[in-house]
Design a protein around this motif. Sequence first.
Motif, short mmCIF file in Angstrom:
data_model
loop_
_atom_site.label_atom_id
_atom_site.label_comp_id
_atom_site.label_asym_id
_atom_site.label_seq_id
_atom_site.Cartn_x
_atom_site.Cartn_y
_atom_site.Cartn_z
N ASP A 299 88.84 42.03 86.08
CA ASP A 299 88.25 42.07 84.75
C ASP A 299 86.72 42.12 84.83
N GLN A 300 86.14 41.34 85.75
CA GLN A 300 84.68 41.37 85.90
C GLN A 300 84.22 42.77 86.33
N ALA A 301 84.95 43.36 87.29
CA ALA A 301 84.58 44.70 87.75
C ALA A 301 84.77 45.74 86.64
N ARG A 302 85.82 45.57 85.83
CA ARG A 302 86.07 46.51 84.73
C ARG A 302 84.94 46.45 83.71
N ARG A 303 84.49 45.22 83.39
CA ARG A 303 83.41 45.07 82.41
C ARG A 303 82.08 45.58 82.97
N ALA A 304 81.98 45.67 84.30
CA ALA A 304 80.75 46.16 84.92
C ALA A 304 80.88 47.63 85.34
N GLU A 305 81.83 48.33 84.73
CA GLU A 305 82.06 49.73 85.13
C GLU A 305 80.82 50.57 84.86
N GLU A 306 80.54 51.43 85.80
CA GLU A 306 79.35 52.27 85.74
C GLU A 306 79.55 53.43 84.77
N SER A 307 78.51 53.71 83.99
CA SER A 307 78.52 54.89 83.14
C SER A 307 78.08 56.09 83.97
N LEU A 308 78.88 57.14 83.95
CA LEU A 308 78.60 58.30 84.80
C LEU A 308 77.82 59.39 84.09
N GLY A 309 77.19 59.05 82.97
CA GLY A 309 76.28 59.97 82.32
C GLY A 309 76.99 61.07 81.55
N GLY A 310 76.21 62.14 81.27
CA GLY A 310 76.73 63.25 80.50
C GLY A 310 77.56 64.20 81.33
N GLY A 311 77.83 65.37 80.76
CA GLY A 311 78.71 66.32 81.45
C GLY A 311 78.00 67.56 81.95
N THR A 312 76.65 67.54 81.97
CA THR A 312 75.90 68.72 82.43
C THR A 312 76.12 68.95 83.91
N GLU A 313 76.36 70.20 84.29
CA GLU A 313 76.57 70.54 85.70
C GLU A 313 75.24 70.40 86.45
N PRO A 314 75.18 69.59 87.50
CA PRO A 314 73.91 69.38 88.21
C PRO A 314 73.53 70.59 89.09
N VAL A 315 72.24 70.88 89.11
CA VAL A 315 71.69 71.92 89.99
C VAL A 315 70.40 71.39 90.60
N LEU A 316 70.10 71.87 91.78
CA LEU A 316 68.85 71.48 92.46
C LEU A 316 68.24 72.73 93.08
N HIS A 317 67.41 73.42 92.29
CA HIS A 317 66.77 74.65 92.76
C HIS A 317 65.25 74.51 92.83
N GLN A 318 64.71 73.52 92.11
CA GLN A 318 63.25 73.37 92.05
C GLN A 318 62.78 72.06 92.67
N GLY A 319 63.34 70.95 92.23
CA GLY A 319 62.93 69.68 92.80
C GLY A 319 63.25 68.51 91.88
N ILE A 320 62.85 67.32 92.34
CA ILE A 320 63.11 66.07 91.62
C ILE A 320 61.76 65.46 91.26
N ARG A 321 61.63 65.01 90.01
CA ARG A 321 60.36 64.43 89.56
C ARG A 321 60.59 63.04 88.98
N PHE A 322 59.70 62.11 89.34
CA PHE A 322 59.63 60.79 88.71
C PHE A 322 58.44 60.82 87.75
N GLU A 323 58.70 60.52 86.49
CA GLU A 323 57.64 60.56 85.48
C GLU A 323 57.47 59.17 84.85
N GLN A 324 56.37 58.50 85.22
CA GLN A 324 56.04 57.19 84.63
C GLN A 324 57.21 56.20 84.73
N VAL A 325 57.87 56.18 85.87
CA VAL A 325 59.07 55.36 86.04
C VAL A 325 58.68 53.91 86.33
N GLY A 326 59.32 53.00 85.61
CA GLY A 326 59.17 51.57 85.86
C GLY A 326 60.53 50.95 86.17
N PHE A 327 60.51 49.96 87.06
CA PHE A 327 61.77 49.30 87.42
C PHE A 327 61.46 47.88 87.89
#
Length: 569
Positions: free
Chosen positions: A332-360
């Motif tokens: 039950d704890q693991a079920r309540r902590a289930e990860e959200s897998l985001g939207g349904g857009t097909e991922p592509v990597l042709h240009q690059g990855i950018r971090f913009e003003q990211v805080g954590f």
Amino acid sequence: MRLMLNLFRAYPLASFLMLVALLLSGLAEGLGLSALLPVLKVALYHNQPGSGPQEPPGELELMVLELLDWLGIPPTLGPLLLLIVVASTFKALLLLLAQRQVGYTAAQLATDLRLDVLRHMMRSRWAFFLHQPVGKLTNTMASEAQRASDAYVNGATAITFLIQSLVYAGVAVAVSWQAALASLLAGVLIIGGSHFLVRMTRRAGRRQTQLMISLMSRLTDTLQSVKPLKAMAREDLADRVLNLETNKLNKALRRQVFSAAALNSAQDLMFTAFIALGVYLALEQFSMGLATVMVLVVALGRAFSFLGKVQKQYQKLMQGESAYWSLLDTIDQARRAEESLGGGTEPVLHQGIRFEQVGFAYDGHEVFSRLDLEIPVHSITTLIGPSGSGKTTIIDLVIGLLRPDSGRVRVDGTLLEQFDLREWRRQIGYVPQETVLLHDSILHNVSLGDPQIDEAQVVQALQDAGAWDFVQALPEGMHTQVGERGGRLSGGQRQRIAIARALINRPQLLILDEATSALDPASEQAIVATLRELRQRLTILAISHNPALAEAADRVYRLAPRGRVELQA
């Protein structure tokens, strides 16, 4: 019996079939026992004409005789004995079917519980998973699942004995309801008086579950630290810690054993005393016939015996009940902590990855804020800096294991959370700092047993990782066993196998988390040369403290505490 009701709802068809078989076997046993009274009458009076006046037939005997007449079976010794044997055979076959069903369901229960734990843990958020002790999960998958399965078997066995007890009690009531009622009330008093031993077992079972979790957690941590402990002659520390936990568990097990033994001894003694008293009163005070008394003794003796077994099996069920609820709580704890897998857009990597003003921040501790960096495609980007500066956090954000508290992570201009994260991760090859190989062949370590991966793909991955030359030179090639944790291979060879594993699915992004930190300079230089060749067809993001990988990088980010980032190349 809340546990049994829970499991009956989970496995309705299997439980229904089990109960039907048990009920039919109980009826068969009752029929065989009911035929015992006419048998005794025949044996005591018909075959011994000079033995005295015959006892008048009772209600049960009349019912049996009417049934025999309807079936066309003569009430003589031979046919009656044959009827008892046939009924016993029928009962035995039905019990076999019921017990087989119980065994199959118990095995399926243990399997389903283990798979549920595994699936929900694998689907949980990374932050949740990091807080789960490995020993606890090991105990859940092994001990708790098995104890829950055993509890189901014990509960089903208790139901079996309860049905049989009710059948014998029914026969006793049919013979003499007054004697049966008095005896059964005595039996209920015995069961009630000894129930405190069941509660003692329940408490011991709960304590056992808690201590097993603690012990397995400590044991797992200790086993992972055996080498440094032995190197410093401090293994006695581990012995003292584990000895304390084990002794606590031993005390709980002793209470469990004592309560079970006490219940067994006390029940048998009291039931025997009550049956002896009943026989005396029936023969001496109420002048009942010997045949009737013998049937009552058999019926009530068996009813008491099975009633006692019901309580003993219920006691065993209580031993494992806490394991089942603990396991469900973990799921039950693991079920309540289930990860959200985001939207349904097909991922592509042709240009690059950018971090913009990211805080954590981790638990309120800020790792970085307003972080900007870029990872171009078909290049080697290296992150360097002291421990705690956020290098691994950046990797976890790229993978999608963590989400930024502020700012955005974009891939080819698209927000990462808009992607189908499962598909995004399928485009990633990951090589961790600590290379853990399975005690299996090189082939299995690269393919991880995926049936969709053939040997030609494994060979290609080994070639891409620069490992094919040494693998081909081994006596059994890629079928060579690597030993425990890959101990038969050198550090550089293990690292190349790990890179081949990361490349097997032809990823677009290769991530190396301190993957060369434990290698000698020559091995590191060889792997760096391999990475230079790989960047022609994929993007590489690496963490490294070693200068070789930084020198080979197209872009180097130096991270400092409090989130400061400097682009060096």
